[in-house]
Scaffold this motif. Structure first.
Motif, short mmCIF file in Angstrom:
data_model
loop_
_atom_site.label_atom_id
_atom_site.label_comp_id
_atom_site.label_asym_id
_atom_site.label_seq_id
_atom_site.Cartn_x
_atom_site.Cartn_y
_atom_site.Cartn_z
N ALA A 34 8.38 -2.70 29.55
CA ALA A 34 9.10 -2.85 30.81
C ALA A 34 9.35 -4.33 31.10
CB ALA A 34 8.31 -2.21 31.95
N LEU A 35 8.32 -5.13 30.88
CA LEU A 35 8.47 -6.58 31.09
C LEU A 35 9.54 -7.13 30.18
CD1 LEU A 35 6.88 -8.39 32.98
CD2 LEU A 35 5.58 -9.20 31.01
N LEU B 68 13.16 -1.14 26.16
CA LEU B 68 13.18 0.08 26.96
C LEU B 68 12.65 1.25 26.14
CD1 LEU B 68 14.15 1.06 29.79
CD2 LEU B 68 16.27 1.74 28.68
N VAL C 12 20.82 -8.14 26.13
CA VAL C 12 20.75 -6.77 26.64
C VAL C 12 20.35 -5.78 25.55
CG1 VAL C 12 21.98 -5.03 27.95
CG2 VAL C 12 22.52 -7.40 28.28
N SER D 120 16.80 -5.80 25.43
CA SER D 120 16.32 -5.04 26.58
C SER D 120 16.28 -3.56 26.24
CB SER D 120 17.24 -5.24 27.78
OG SER D 120 17.00 -6.47 28.39
N ASP E 18 22.05 -11.84 29.28
CA ASP E 18 21.78 -11.58 30.68
C ASP E 18 20.41 -12.15 31.05
OD1 ASP E 18 21.73 -10.69 33.23
OD2 ASP E 18 21.42 -8.58 32.74
N VAL F 30 17.47 -13.53 33.25
CA VAL F 30 17.10 -13.48 34.67
C VAL F 30 16.89 -14.88 35.20
CG1 VAL F 30 16.05 -11.41 35.53
CG2 VAL F 30 15.04 -12.55 33.60
N VAL G 230 12.10 -5.52 29.02
CA VAL G 230 13.41 -5.09 29.53
C VAL G 230 13.90 -6.11 30.55
CG1 VAL G 230 14.59 -3.37 30.91
CG2 VAL G 230 13.01 -2.64 29.15
N VAL G 231 12.99 -6.50 31.43
CA VAL G 231 13.40 -7.38 32.52
C VAL G 231 13.67 -8.80 32.02
CG1 VAL G 231 12.67 -8.36 34.71
CG2 VAL G 231 12.12 -5.99 34.16
N LEU G 232 12.80 -9.27 31.14
CA LEU G 232 12.87 -10.69 30.80
C LEU G 232 13.77 -11.01 29.61
CD1 LEU G 232 9.16 -11.76 31.37
CD2 LEU G 232 11.11 -11.84 32.94
N ALA G 233 14.09 -10.00 28.79
CA ALA G 233 14.89 -10.29 27.59
C ALA G 233 16.24 -10.84 28.01
CB ALA G 233 15.07 -9.02 26.78
#
Lengths: 164, 316, 600, 100
Positions: A16-17, A32, A25, A28, A79, A81, A19-22
């Motif tokens: 999950a981390l 996932l 995409v 991600s 993408d 963050v 997914v957010v930080l990659a």
């Protein structure tokens, strides 16, 4: 059991981390999948093999592939963050932190059962019976919804002026 | 505490050895068979009858230079071969070679195999994507489209078996065929399964993802050395898996007279493998649109008819 | 059965509303057929509701302080009679209109509005409850407004429609006040219960008289009685079939019907009865006088309508209940006949002006005798139907000299003006270009039927009397002592008309000039109203308008400006990004949870 | 032996991460991924409760959620594709037709 739980937690939350930080995409999406598989592992651990297998089949097998297709068709990969404004970081980060704090403090306050009741021997058969006896109506509704979603997705994704 | 893990590790090791051995043997088996079918000897230099040819191949691949294409997505590029192999290996875990001869007898065995093997699509996409090459990418996308399309008739053709046996446990499915192989009443399902399984493992005549004349070698164009070996391994594992499921679900599994169950199982499985290789030697590759419309417009309805028939007979 | 009679026109209205444009010319056929289908229903009702019976059906609809207002129907001889008139005339008029309105741009709208009117009228007729009656009363008024102003591009029509609406509304205000008075006094609006209360003497004194007079005010407005009669002549701006249906046979008769419906209430109050009789007599006389000098054919017929409605009121007011209602019944037919015949004439002559007609008898071989039959019925000449109802009314006034004189004078003027019109239109030589002839069969059929009815409906006298008779009292004899006098008076009128107007090239004022002017200016009532009512009201309205614009609008606009500036401020928050919204929503949720935490 | 609370804690962590991703990511696809993470967190809780209470209905619910999530992803991505075709962007910040 505790070791398995630990490994799964690492996979799930790590995924999950990721997914957010990659920043990519596509990465991600693969993170996932890791998270999905971790959750499926929890299901096995909890004696729900059927749900676990379905989780792998649907999420890792189908949903993830859909995501990958979408990413590749929309041709946008980066993408990060990290590029968001400080205000956004404050807003979202604060929200997430607040939520985590709320949930965890509440979880801590409650004495949770530690002993799993023995799993039913015919878990899958039980699910089948439950689906077709007390849950028939929602089951049928879901099937209609799936059909609607199928047709809807087809219509939406078809090229404008749809050839044939 | 350490006991179950130790057992698990031992089982894994044995399985790994078996998978590797089987894959290697299959490579030889296919090459030899293809050679004979095309009226040529096939491998015959290394070892008796060329039996050691795969060993030589593996040695060659391991010492070969490992090439990472420029602008490749390194982590994914490295991960993809593993991703292709691990699901195949995971599927073997529930495969019973005989009564009780199984690493983990899950009561949803069949579903587990289906679920796990779908994950391999991700590996093909990853390989195609990470190579940063248009042939690889096209191959990966084709593989994904093909596997998703044929997943549906594959699963539906097996549902007939599950309906008839009343269980997802592979052992039970075999036991349910004590009197009559499911291939007889569900001949329609059997045919659909064979075709869909061949397509699932990307084999000729459904080998579009790696069609040499169009896409060089598809998603693994850029791979070489050990990583390439893993893809190779994975593909042959799937062939074996597909044949094993056909045996278990339609051909009565390990049951048979005189010979021990394991032998029966292997004999039947290799018979199916022989058939699959025979297909490859016989049929030309089909076009991508034919492939997809064949899957959706022919196999899918047929498998539904099969389910309907099975339900009808059970009801009667 | 009631439902069929009541709802078929509604169905027709809804169909035309939904598909009128698509149906085009067939819409008229649809409407006519659906309305015609109600006729068997009425016949069945007639069989199902023999004399003296009352069937009541009501469903609670709106509860106020425990008193349920209800929607339903009341089936008794009175309502069945009225429903029959409405259904029959409506059907005939619709068939007639198929030809008359042919080619009109809003043909389907016309029939939709007629259907709505018929539905409303039947709802009024069957109303078992004063509130339901009032609702349909107003709906009928609305239809009248719409249909008078049907050719709304003509300013005269638009003005006439507005005038009719406003003037009748004045009377309706009285009706509403009467209903409220009855409600506050008895706590019920159920008509049979109210009437029972009035009949038993439980309701008395000023409440009884007051409510009766207020209800009568509504009837005065609807039935164009003095002093609220001014709208009816102007209403002739509407299409002729509408004049026949609404402004002759049905809606204007609704006032009379209302009085008949509430008759025990009036009967219990001698004062109220006197007022009804006096107003009726006055209207009968005045309207007849005005009709004498009118030069527009339709307006002449309109004045005669007012006058005849006056006779009906007179009959009710003097206790000749059945005679008054029989007059309503007969009048519906012969007045529709006169209107439809007048419509044919106008169709053929292409003018409304009597002075430019003449010698049309040969051109209109059906309309001329039809008009003559209507005129004879109107004049009360036996064996035409008017005689059987009008004569008993006049006879009933015999013991009240003033009313009797007015009634007789009215009868004289009636024959005079209607035969003046007849002779001016049909006799003599043509005084203008008359391009057309008799209309199509759709126009001729209703004329035939109505001619037969005008001839024959009087013969139903005894049956009618038995069917509707409220009292066991003996019926008025058809032939009494005063009949000779009445006949002589009417005959004189016809003779005078023949002497004065037949074979004259152009009409000259024969009456003394001041009298003629008085009549032609309609007793200056319109001017009087303009001076005493309209002008002050206009001044008041202007003041109110100023106040509204400056003070009220200022306040409202200020509020609106405040809201707008607030919205502009909010707009900045609305960036249209789903994520921002979700974030805001989440923060809201989080704060809410925190708040709950704090409370705990 | 992990307790029910431990599973719920993992679920909570998964949910928080999913929320963070859904609100923070710029690409619509990534936002959908965050939403999927949240759905998985809810599912994990459902199955955990079902297992610890010895009743099956939680698993049934999880199955329903999985089916619905699959439908949601399919439709969501289809919308995204048509959006990409018409506006050539999948950036969340560019999709602002809701702007007041």
């Amino acid at each position: 059991m505790p070791e398995a739980f630990g490994i799964l937690t690492l996979a799930t939350l790590g995924g999950a981390l990721g997914v957010v930080l990659a920043t990519d995409v596509v990465h991600s999406a693969y993170f996932l999948v890791l998270a999905f598989l971790g959750v499926a592992g929890y299901y096995f651990l909890l004696g729900g093999e059927f749900v676990g297998a379905v989780q792998i089949l649907i999420y890792a097998g189908a949903v993830a592939v859909l995501f990958l297709f979408a990413v590749m068709l929309t041709r946008r990969r980066a993408d990060p963050v990290w590029g968001r404004s400080p205000a956004r970081w404050l807003g979202v980060g604060g929200a997430a932190a607040l939520l985590a704090w709320l949930l965890l403090t509440h979880l801590e306050r409650h004495p949770w059962p530690t002993k799993l009741p023995p799993p039913a021997p015919h878990n899958t058969a039980l699910i089948g019976k439950a689906l077709f006896r007390p849950f028939v109506v929602p089951f049928e509704v879901v099937s209609v919804l799936l059909l609607a979603a199928l047709v809807g997705a087809l219509l939406l994704a078809r090229k404008e002026g749809g050839a044939s | 505490m350490g006991q179950p893990y130790l057992r698990l590790a031992a089982a894994a090791l044995i399985l790994a050895a078996f998978v590797l051995g089987t894959a290697a043997f299959l490579v030889w088996f296919e090459r030899k068979l293809l050679g004979r079918m095309q009226v040529r000897p096939g491998p015959n230099r290394v070892g008796p009858g060329g039996l050691l040819q795969p060993v030589a191949d593996i040695l060659k691949l391991t010492v070969k230079e490992d090439i990472l294409p420029e602008h490749a997505d390194r982590p994914l590029f490295r991960l993809a071969p593993l991703m292709a192999f691990v699901p195949a290996f995971a599927a073997f875990v529930v495969l019973p070679f005989g009564p009780g001869l199984v690493s983990a007898d899950l009561n949803i065995g069949l579903l587990w195999i289906l679920a796990v093997s779908t994950v391999s699509v991700l590996a093909l996409i990853a390989a195609g994507w990470a190579s940063n090459s248009k042939y690889a990418l096209l191959g990966g996308m084709r593989a994904a489209a093909q596997m998703i399309s044929y997943e549906v008739p594959l699963v539906l053709s097996l549902i007939g078996v599950v309906l008839a046996a009343g269980s997802l446990r592979l052992g039970r499915i075999v036991a349910a065929q004590a009197h009559l192989w499911f291939a007889v009443p569900q001949v329609l399902g059997f045919i659909v399964y064979l075709i869909a399984a061949t397509a699932e493992s990307n084999r000729s005549p459904f080998d579009l993802p790696e069609g040499e004349s169009e896409l060089v070698a598809g998603f693994h164009t850029e791979y070489s050395g050990v990583r390439f070996a893993f893809f190779f391994l994975a593909e042959y594992s799937y062939v074996f898996l597909a044949a094993a499921i056909a045996t278990l679900a339609f051909l009565g599994g390990w049951s048979g007279p005189f010979l021990p169950p394991v032998v029966w199982f292997l004999v039947k499985t290799y018979a199916v493998i022989f058939f699959i290789i025979w297909l490859r030697a016989t049929l030309p590759r089909i076009r991508i649109d034919q492939l997809l419309s064949f899957g959706w417009k022919v196999l899918l309805p047929l498998s539904l008819v099969n389910i309907f028939l099975v339900g009808l007979f059970r009801f009667i | 059965m009631v439902l069929a009679v009541w709802l078929l026109p509604l169905a027709s209205f809804l169909i035309l509303l939904a598909a009128g444009r698509r149906l085009g010319h067939r819409s008229g056929v649809v409407s006519s057929v659906l309305t015609g289908l109600t006729l068997p229903g009425v016949v069945a009702l007639l069989a199902a509701a023999p004399a003296g019976t009352t069937r009541l059906a009501a469903w609670p609809w709106l509860g106020i302080l425990g008193h349920g207002l209800s929607l339903g129907w009341l089936v008794d001889p009175l309502s069945v009679m009225m429903a029959g008139v409405v259904a029959l005339v409506s059907t005939l008029v619709q068939v007639y209109s198929l030809a008359y309105m042919k080619g009109d741009r809003d043909f389907p709208v016309f029939f939709a509005e007629i259907s709505l009117f018929t539905f409303a009228m039947q709802g009024l007729v069957f109303a078992p409850d004063l509130l339901q009656l009032f609702i349909f009363w107003e709906l009928v008024g609305l239809c009248s407004y719409l249909l008078i102003g049907f050719w709304h591009t003509r300013p005269a029509a638009a003005r006439a429609a507005t005038k009719a609406f406003v003037v009748t509304r004045t009377g309706d205000l009285g009706l509403l006040a009467g209903i409220l008075l009855l409600w506050s006094a008895t706590g019920t609006l159920n008509i049979p219960r109210l009437l029972a209360l009035a009949g038993s003497g439980a309701l008395g004194g000023w409440v009884l008289t007051g409510s009766a007079l207020l209800v009568f005010a509504g009837a005065v407005g609807k039935s164009a009685q003095f002093p609220l009669h001014t709208w009816l002549p102007d209403a002739m701006e509407g299409p002729t079939p509408i004049s026949a249906l609404i402004h002759a046979a049905t809606m204007v008769a609704a006032g009379v019907y209302l009085v008949a419906r509430m008759y025990p209430l009036f009967a219990a109050s001698p004062t109220a009865l006197e007022v009804v009789a006096s107003i009726g007599a006055l209207t009968a006389l005045l309207a007849a006088g005005m009709g004498l000098v009118e030069n527009e054919l339709k307006r002449v017929v309109a004045y005669s309508t007012m006058s005849q409605l006056g006779y009906m009121m007179l009959g009710l007011g003097t206790g000749a209940y059945t005679a008054g209602l029989f007059q309503l019944f007969n009048h519906a037919f012969f007045k529709s006949l006169l209107f439809l015949a007048a419509g044919s004439v106008i169709h053929a002559a292409d003018t409304h002006d009597l002075r430019r007609m003449g010698g049309l008898a040969r051109r209109l071989p059906l309309s001329a005798p039809a008009f003559l039959a209507g005129a004879l019925a109107l004049g009360g000449i036996p064996p035409f139907s008017g005689f059987f109802s009008k004569d008993p009314i006049i006879a009933a006034t015999a013991h009240q000299p003033a009313l009797y004189a007015a009634a007789l004078a009215g009868a004289l003027l009636t024959s005079l003006y209607i035969f003046r019109a007849y002779f001016l239109v049909f006799a003599g030589t043509p005084r203008g270009e008359h391009p057309g002839g008799e209309g199509s069969s759709a126009m001729r059929g209703p004329l035939w039927i109505l001619t037969v009815l005008s001839l024959g409906s009087g013969l139903a006298y005894h049956f009618f009397h038995r069917y509707l008779g409220r009292h066991p009292a003996a019926p008025y004899p058809v032939w009494s002592g005063s009949t000779w006098i009445t006949l002589a008076v009417s005959g004189t009128g016809i003779l005078l008309a023949w002497l004065l107007f037949a074979n004259r090239p152009v009409e000259r004022p024969r009456l003394a000039a001041p009298a003629h002017r008085l009549l032609a200016e309609r007793f200056y009532l319109d001017q009087l109203y303009a001076g005493t009512i309209v002008r002050p009201i206009l001044a008041l309205s202007r003041a109110a308008s100023w106040l509204d614009r400056r003070a009220v609008d200022g306040l409202v606009n200020g509020l609106a400006r405040m809201v707008m500036s607030f919205g502009r401020g909010l707009r900045r928050v609305e960036v249209g990004r789903a994520q921002s919204y979700a974030l805001a929503a989440f923060w809201g949720l989080a704060l809410f949870i925190l708040l709950l935490e704090g409370v705990r | 032996m992990p307790s029910l609370g431990d599973f719920l804690a993992v679920g909570a962590g998964l949910f928080v991460l999913g929320l963070f991703g859904a609100l923070m990511k710029r690409t619509a696809v990534a936002v959908l991924m965050g939403i999927e993470l949240m759905l998985n967190a809810a599912n994990l809780n459902l199955v955990a409760f079902a297992a610890f209470s010895g009743r099956i209905s939680g698993q049934i619910f999880a199955l329903f959620v999985i089916a619905l999530a699959a439908a949601e992803v399919a439709v969501g991505l289809a919308i995204l594709l048509s959006l990409f075709r018409s506006r050539a962007t999948v950036r969340m910040d560019d999709i602002d037709l809701l702007k007041g």
